[in-house]
Design an enzyme around this catalytic site. Sequence first.
Site, short mmCIF file in Angstrom:
data_model
loop_
_atom_site.label_atom_id
_atom_site.label_comp_id
_atom_site.label_asym_id
_atom_site.label_seq_id
_atom_site.Cartn_x
_atom_site.Cartn_y
_atom_site.Cartn_z
N GLY A 229 0.83 -1.20 0.00
CA GLY A 229 0.00 0.00 0.00
C GLY A 229 0.86 1.25 0.00
N GLN B 37 -1.33 8.01 1.18
CA GLN B 37 -0.83 9.27 1.73
C GLN B 37 0.40 9.06 2.61
OE1 GLN B 37 -3.37 11.23 4.56
NE2 GLN B 37 -2.58 13.25 4.08
N LEU B 38 0.34 8.11 3.51
CA LEU B 38 1.49 7.83 4.38
C LEU B 38 2.59 7.13 3.62
CD1 LEU B 38 2.79 7.68 7.24
CD2 LEU B 38 1.60 5.47 7.51
N ASP C 60 1.77 -1.63 -4.63
CA ASP C 60 0.44 -1.05 -4.52
C ASP C 60 -0.47 -1.75 -5.53
OD1 ASP C 60 -0.71 1.57 -3.03
OD2 ASP C 60 -1.78 1.25 -4.93
N ILE C 61 -1.76 -1.73 -5.26
CA ILE C 61 -2.71 -2.37 -6.18
C ILE C 61 -2.91 -1.53 -7.44
CG2 ILE C 61 -4.80 -1.31 -5.21
CD1 ILE C 61 -6.10 -4.13 -5.48
N ASP D 267 -1.60 -7.01 -5.04
CA ASP D 267 -2.86 -7.04 -4.30
C ASP D 267 -2.61 -7.82 -3.02
OD1 ASP D 267 -5.37 -7.43 -3.26
OD2 ASP D 267 -6.27 -8.17 -5.12
N ILE D 268 -2.75 -7.17 -1.86
CA ILE D 268 -2.48 -7.83 -0.60
C ILE D 268 -3.35 -9.06 -0.39
CG2 ILE D 268 -4.07 -6.29 0.62
CD1 ILE D 268 -0.96 -8.12 2.03
N TYR E 43 -14.12 0.88 9.95
CA TYR E 43 -12.68 1.15 9.99
C TYR E 43 -12.17 1.10 11.43
CZ TYR E 43 -8.32 3.82 9.36
OH TYR E 43 -7.01 4.23 9.34
#
Length: 315
Positions: free
Chosen positions: A8, A12-13, A34-35, A52-53, A142
């Site tokens: 990922g 942002q992070l 990243d996906i 894809d995780i 979340y």
Amino acid sequence: MERVLIIGAAGQLGSELTQELANIYGGENVIATDINPQALEKFDFCKSMTLDIMDQDKVRSLVKEENVKQIYHLAAVLSATGEKNPLFAWSLNMDSLLFVLELAKEEKLDKVYWPSSIAVFGPNTPKVNTPQYCVKEPNTVYGISKQAGERWCEYYFQKFGVDVRSLRYPGLIGYKSLPGGGTTDYAVDIYHKAIAGEHFISFLKEDTYLPMMYMPDAIKATLDLMHAPKEQVKIRSSYNLAAISFSPKEIYESIKEHYPDFTISYSPDFRQGIADSWPDSIDDSRAREDWGWNHAYDLSKMTTDILKHLPSYSF
């Protein structure tokens, strides 16, 4: 040097953390995944690939083939986006974490980093100087997934010795990537609108206080925790983390000092309910005591820095 995998990385992070990890370990030892294949263009300073995780076989093969020793697992569905598709958010957030923890146990990885959030807190949590240990009762998928994830992290450390480390981030504000679907994202978008000369409509009320942090402080906190000696990391669920707290009205006023014609109005939506369930401020004394955390940016200093650098970024 240790091989480091970021899952990922384009968020942002991850966008900024990956650069710092490459500076530390060397680009040849950092793998940004990243996906979104288009987002990988920003990682020309290190290895990168689409991942894809949820494709567990591919992730496991990558860890073995590249001799990965550290994983930064940043992939997640954030708060506001998660409320639109809660079952998917739960599946991605929880199944991916459990897989990474199990993989760390099986492959005897040196360290795992997984971010938690102030979303673990709920409407019955003390709102001012929220302590490290208190009632949580999150009311978003979340937040529920982050609370459950914290318990799994501590479980894997206690039962299997997995060196997993975590921070409960406040709202993160940066200028190097666009908002990603979080409730605190207004504090990123507002700077884009000011520089573009556009009117800003806040989806939170003017007096809604939330804990926030400028991205350089968040990166510093993450690396400080990950580089701390194991014996100094005494909390294995997730550390409270804090820097500044402000309202939409206060961030608007800080921008007006630089852009006097900037205008704002308020139109609260469903994200107001999420924000109302979160703390106004956070007590992060344990992080400061255990491994020496300290922030550098207040609201004025952050605003000045963002408005100086953001115009050079195009999205």
